[in-house]
Design a protein around this motif. Structure first.
Motif, short mmCIF file in Angstrom:
data_model
loop_
_atom_site.label_atom_id
_atom_site.label_comp_id
_atom_site.label_asym_id
_atom_site.label_seq_id
_atom_site.Cartn_x
_atom_site.Cartn_y
_atom_site.Cartn_z
N LEU C 55 0.84 -1.19 0.00
CA LEU C 55 0.00 0.00 0.00
C LEU C 55 0.88 1.24 0.00
N TYR C 80 -5.65 5.85 8.58
CA TYR C 80 -7.02 6.30 8.32
C TYR C 80 -7.97 6.01 9.45
N PHE C 143 -18.53 -1.56 16.97
CA PHE C 143 -18.74 -0.75 15.77
C PHE C 143 -20.00 0.10 15.91
N LEU D 36 -16.14 -11.23 -1.98
CA LEU D 36 -14.83 -11.64 -1.47
C LEU D 36 -14.42 -10.66 -0.37
N GLN D 37 -14.12 -11.19 0.80
CA GLN D 37 -13.74 -10.36 1.93
C GLN D 37 -12.31 -9.89 1.71
N PHE D 38 -12.17 -8.66 1.39
CA PHE D 38 -10.89 -8.22 0.84
C PHE D 38 -10.81 -6.71 0.99
N GLY D 39 -9.95 -6.22 1.84
CA GLY D 39 -9.82 -4.77 2.05
C GLY D 39 -8.45 -4.29 1.66
N LEU D 40 -8.40 -3.10 1.11
CA LEU D 40 -7.11 -2.57 0.71
C LEU D 40 -6.68 -1.39 1.56
N ALA D 41 -7.51 -0.36 1.67
CA ALA D 41 -7.03 0.86 2.33
C ALA D 41 -8.17 1.50 3.11
N CYS D 42 -8.23 2.82 3.07
CA CYS D 42 -9.19 3.55 3.89
C CYS D 42 -10.62 3.07 3.67
N ILE D 45 -12.23 0.35 5.81
CA ILE D 45 -12.80 0.61 7.13
C ILE D 45 -14.29 0.91 6.99
N GLU D 46 -14.66 1.70 5.96
CA GLU D 46 -16.07 1.93 5.72
C GLU D 46 -16.77 0.63 5.30
N MET D 48 -15.94 -2.30 6.43
CA MET D 48 -16.19 -3.01 7.67
C MET D 48 -17.41 -2.43 8.36
N ALA D 49 -17.54 -1.10 8.31
CA ALA D 49 -18.69 -0.46 8.94
C ALA D 49 -19.98 -0.90 8.27
N ASN D 51 -20.55 -3.78 7.13
CA ASN D 51 -20.88 -5.12 7.64
C ASN D 51 -21.38 -5.09 9.06
N THR D 66 -14.18 -15.84 2.25
CA THR D 66 -12.75 -15.58 2.30
C THR D 66 -12.02 -16.17 1.11
N THR D 79 -6.72 1.92 -2.53
CA THR D 79 -5.68 2.19 -3.52
C THR D 79 -5.06 0.89 -4.00
N MET D 84 0.47 -4.69 -5.61
CA MET D 84 -0.76 -5.42 -5.29
C MET D 84 -1.53 -5.78 -6.55
#
Lengths: 158, 202, 383, 180
Positions: C55, C80, C143, D36-42, D45-46, D48-49, D51, D66, D79, D84
């Motif tokens: 990243l 963040y 949350f 697909l449960q897959f997070g990259l950046a900022c 977090i949203e 996740m929120a 979910n 997964t 990003t 990646m």
């Protein structure tokens, strides 16, 4: 301990290896040292009674256009004082002794400085790129860096 | 052995304590926002989207005087403003009554690049650009996120351009004439002494 | 209980094969895009090599091209989860260089928002740590509370996650009228949930068995590796910049530095790092309550905003206590409106470097717990 | 959605649904999309929120998986860097057909704030994989992600399964008419 006292102590111990002491306004007071004595100075700063800089806050590579540099920000958890050391090296011959064996946190910091600026740390046990891919070319944070056109078949510019 | 049984007992007991808490929560207030049925601007479930939320940017072209302040403040360079000078006499004032300085033939904002930091709102002198609470504008194509705000039609732009060109040509003509007259007046007033000196130098 | 959990077999007796395993970069428990190259002996971890940079968003290159106020949105995107805390050391550094005194009200609002964001960060940290251990319910409860905190941030700044709120010399916007009541109600809510989380997750016997005596980090190793924040404090080290080098108005508040003391296992294990976070939320609540009491409501938050931000030639290293530890910015100014160089000392970057040291000799399943207890954010690791 | 509406229609009354097989299949697909449960950046977090309790993504029939083999769509939340990008391409290729991509946030739309000087950032995930829905925002609100999900469901509902070529040709014809 104040920066002036630390400088006097260092000057008494190392003499010519301390090139310059800067305490101008708008600057954190720092000393400029030669590269060949850097390791001894750092060891002295960590182990001497009354200095005890056991915590390396930050280690950053710098590009001063003509030459490169490394800045060490030290902090003492016990005595709560700070100090800054700088070294400069030429761009053709950017060799700086590693301080990895004094503060182990310097390991990743030095790898980052190598990755971004191309400063070679002599004696580092594993000096490879850390942030950019291992086959990345050139050192991105140098002022004269130009973006590549392509990486593995993917276009880089917008 | 005693420790072993004690551990088992603790394991069961603490799980039961947790169960008790979750059962109490069964009767707690519901917090889920039922989004497609209830818009977050309605007071649905405790938290309501405030009116100053930073979402889609709206530019009121009747207020914009083309100062380019927003484009300069933008860290992402997603705003492009093209301006055209106004011809005196052909400039209706802005909506808030201020004098119009520039026509804005093209004002584009790329929402695909925008980082919604709100830095463009601050420098605007006429409050033409502002952030709204509108957030539902996802698109099937990236080009749909490229917004053009200017309300001027092509003919209008062409007309204004011609007007400006005419005006500038006239102005240039006038200026040239004025300059000529001034030069002539100057030449008539006094012969220049420096030219003579220069000639000697050469 | 009490004895260390490190598995010490005679390796030569068991005929096991060394195996290299790749965890990530797409893995639900790596908290982002971290890749770990793990060497296993049977089920025991013998070596961990973190590969980072998935990243890497060129933050430091962007700083050289931007003016000073334009850098702030990029700083938000570093860590963040706690963007408010991130902006603070940066604006503090430039205020120091330019000699700007910030109004009283601004200082109080900054403290309140920083502490609220600290609570939000620790909520995420504990929630995801529980998620790693297989507990899904605390995630939902924490949350839910976090959304209430975010709604306060949104009311003030307009952003939900990335705020661009702390500006040089002041704030982007004033707080709303019912600010004090809103914050106090959130503090009350946080305390209620904390009580439940303690029973539900942290003092659950099964959870304790999973985290106690795992990933022990001695204090001297923590100092040598430059750890800070809950990771260092979990090892019994009372190192908190809010007390040690008080910045802003933190010397006006009465709060304790929480340290781990081996409540259920050894000092410096995963449980200690998490319980430090848990108790820090209570300390943040205390700070917020005191700040709300002392805070003046009248006054302008934007009166000291300079029109042109052009610090004099110089350089400064500013640091502040982030939820994750010491965040530092080394700002070099050349007298123009663009910085010469900004070097950021990413907290998670330094904290992550200790992972290979503390995860050797434990089971592979424990590695996930150790990584979760260090609480990293990949945006700050890679920048 | 489309089928259930017909139940209220007096013409179709009596609990009998008349519709095309295509509609049923599309309806099934759009209402049980697994991601697909897959997070990259900022944006993660949203994500996740979304979910969590306040937004509850499972109302849309979306369940996190997964493994890419079980996933129907992937949300690129953040990003994409060059390091990646190759992995994302592999993940996308491992997903089973039919597969969809939601690009969440400015960064994955076109590089976002990093489009100009980001030497290590891929300028838009659509350079490596095809994207179905672009959600603007930095990061988008959770409701914006839900709106994007509804847009994706609409897109799936319109999808052709049988006589694809014929349908596509008809659509092209219609587009031509609209254009002209």
């Amino acid at each position: 301990m104040q920066a002036q006292e630390i400088y006097e102590k260092l000057k008494a111990e190392f003499g010519d290896a301390i090139i310059e002491f800067n305490a101008e306004p708008f600057f954190d007071p720092f000393v400029l040292v030669t590269t060949d004595k850097l390791f001894d100075i750092c060891l002295y700063l960590r182990d001497t009674q009354g200095l005890e800089f056991d915590y390396l806050s930050c280690l950053g590579g710098m590009d001063y256009k003509e030459n490169l540099g490394v800045v060490y920000h030290l902090y003492s958890i016990k005595l709560k004082h700070t100090f800054v050391i700088k070294v400069t090296v030429s761009k053709e011959n950017p060799f700086v002794p590693t301080v990895e064996r004094i503060w182990r946190t310097a390991d990743w910091h030095e790898r980052e400085a190598y990755d971004m600026m191309g400063i070679q740390f002599e004696g580092h046990h594993n000096l490879i790129r850390i942030l950019c891919p291992y086959d990345w070319e050139n050192f991105p944070l140098r002022k004269d860096y130009v973006q590549p056109d392509e990486y593995h078949g993917m276009k880089v510019p917008y | 052995m005693k420790k072993y049984i004690n551990n088992i007992w603790l394991g069961i007991y603490t799980v039961l304590v947790g169960m008790k808490i979750t059962i109490i929560h069964l009767f707690a207030k519901n917090v889920t926002v039922q989004y497609p049925n209830k818009h977050p601007l309605e007071k649905a479930s405790g938290d309501k989207m405030p009116m100053n939320a930073r979402n889609r940017i709206f530019v009121d072209m009747d207020l914009c005087n083309g100062c380019n302040g927003c484009a300069r403040a933008c860290p992402v360079n997603c705003i492009t403003v093209q301006t055209l000078k106004v011809v005196p006499g052909d400039a209706p004032p802005l909506k808030n009554g201020e004098k119009r300085g520039l026509w804005v033939p093209s004002y584009t904002l790329d929402f695909a690049k925008c980082c919604f930091c709100g830095l463009c709102i601050d420098p605007c002198p006429t409050e033409a650009i502002k952030m709204t609470t509108e957030f539902e504008y996802s698109a099937y194509d990236r080009k749909d996120l490229f917004y053009k705000f200017s309300t001027m039609t092509d003919e209008e732009i062409q007309q204004k351009k011609e007007l400006l060109a005419n005006f500038q040509a006239e102005k240039a003509k006038k200026e040239a004439e004025a300059k000529k007259a001034a030069d002539a007046a100057k030449a008539a007033e006094a012969p220049k002494p420096e030219t003579g000196e220069l000639k000697i130098d050469n | 209980m009490g004895e260390t959990k490190k598995v010490e077999f005679e390796y030569s007796q068991i005929d096991s094969e060394r195996m290299r395993l790749n965890v990530g970069p797409q893995h639900p428990s790596t908290h982002g895009v971290l890749r770990l190259e793990v060497e296993l002996d049977g089920e025991i971890v013998t070596e961990v090599i973190p590969h980072i940079g998935y990243l890497h968003r060129c933050f430091e290159k962007h700083c050289e091209k931007m003016t000073y106020p334009q850098v702030i949105p990029y700083i938000d995107r570093m860590d963040y989860i706690c963007a408010m805390n991130n902006e603070w050391p940066y604006v503090m550094g430039i205020e120091k260089l330019m000699g700007i005194e910030v109004p009283e009200k601004v200082e109080y609002i900054r403290v309140i928002f920083a502490e609220l964001n600290r609570i939000a960060n620790h909520q995420i940290a504990i929630a995801t740590f529980g998620l790693d251990a297989g507990a899904f319910t605390p995630f939902l409860y924490l949350f839910r509370d976090r959304e209430f905190i975010l709604s306060i941030f949104e009311k003030a700044s307009g952003g939900r996650l990335l705020y661009n709120y702390y500006w040089v010399g002041g704030l982007a916007a004033d707080v709303h009228k019912e600010f004090k009541e809103d914050v106090l109600s959130i503090v009350k809510q946080v305390r209620e949930t904390n009580k439940e989380i303690a029973d539900l997750l942290l003092y659950n016997k099964i959870f304790i068995e999973r985290v106690a005596n795992v990933g022990i980090l001695p204090a001297d190793v923590a100092i040598s590796y430059g750890c800070s924040g809950p990771v260092a404090r979990g090892s019994g080290l009372a190192f908190d910049l809010r007390k040690d080098a008080p910045y802003s108005i933190y010397d006006r508040f009465d709060f304790d530095v929480v340290t781990g003391h081996g409540e259920v296992g050894t000092v410096g294990d995963c449980f200690d790092r998490n319980i430090v976070r848990f108790h820090e939320m209570e300390q943040s609540c205390r700070i917020i309550e005191q700040a709300i009491e002392q805070m003046p409501m009248d006054g302008d938050v934007r009166e000291k905003l300079p029109k042109k931000i052009r610090p004099p030639k110089g350089e400064i290293y500013t640091k502040a206590e982030n939820p994750k530890g010491e965040l530092g910015f080394y700002i070099v100014s050349n007298g123009t409106d663009k910085p010469e160089r900004i070097k950021s000392r990413g907290t998670s970057f330094v904290n992550l470097s200790v992972l290979p040291e503390i995860s050797k000799g434990y089971l592979f399943a424990d590695l996930i717990m150790i990584l979760g207890s260090v609480d990293i954010v990949l945006g700050e690791v890679d920048r | 959605m489309g089928l259930l509406n017909k139940l209220d229609d007096p013409y179709y009354g009596g609990g009998i649904i008349l519709g095309k097989v295509e509609d049923i299949l599309n309806w099934g697909r759009s209402k049980s999309d697994w991601y697909l449960q897959f997070g990259l950046a900022c944006c993660a977090i949203e994500f996740m929120a979304v979910n969590a309790s306040h937004f509850d993504f499972m109302r849309f029939g979306c369940i996190p998986r997964t493994s890419p083999r079980q996933a129907d769509f992937i949300i690129i939340s953040g990003t994409v860097t060059f390091k990646m990008a190759e992995r994302i391409k592999v993940l996308y290729e491992q997903m089973a057909e039919p597969k969809y991509v939601i690009s969440m946030g400015s960064c994955s739309n076109c590089g976002g704030p990093y489009w100009e000087h980001g030497y290590h950032v891929l300028k838009g995930v659509d350079r490596i994989i095809p994207v179905d829905v672009y959600i603007p925002g930095c990061p988008p609100r959770p409701e914006a992600l839900e709106e994007g999900m509804i847009r994706l469901q609409e897109k799936i509902n319109k999808q052709a399964i049988f006589n694809k070529r014929k349908r596509l040709a008809e659509e092209e014809k219609q587009e031509l008419i609209i254009d002209n």
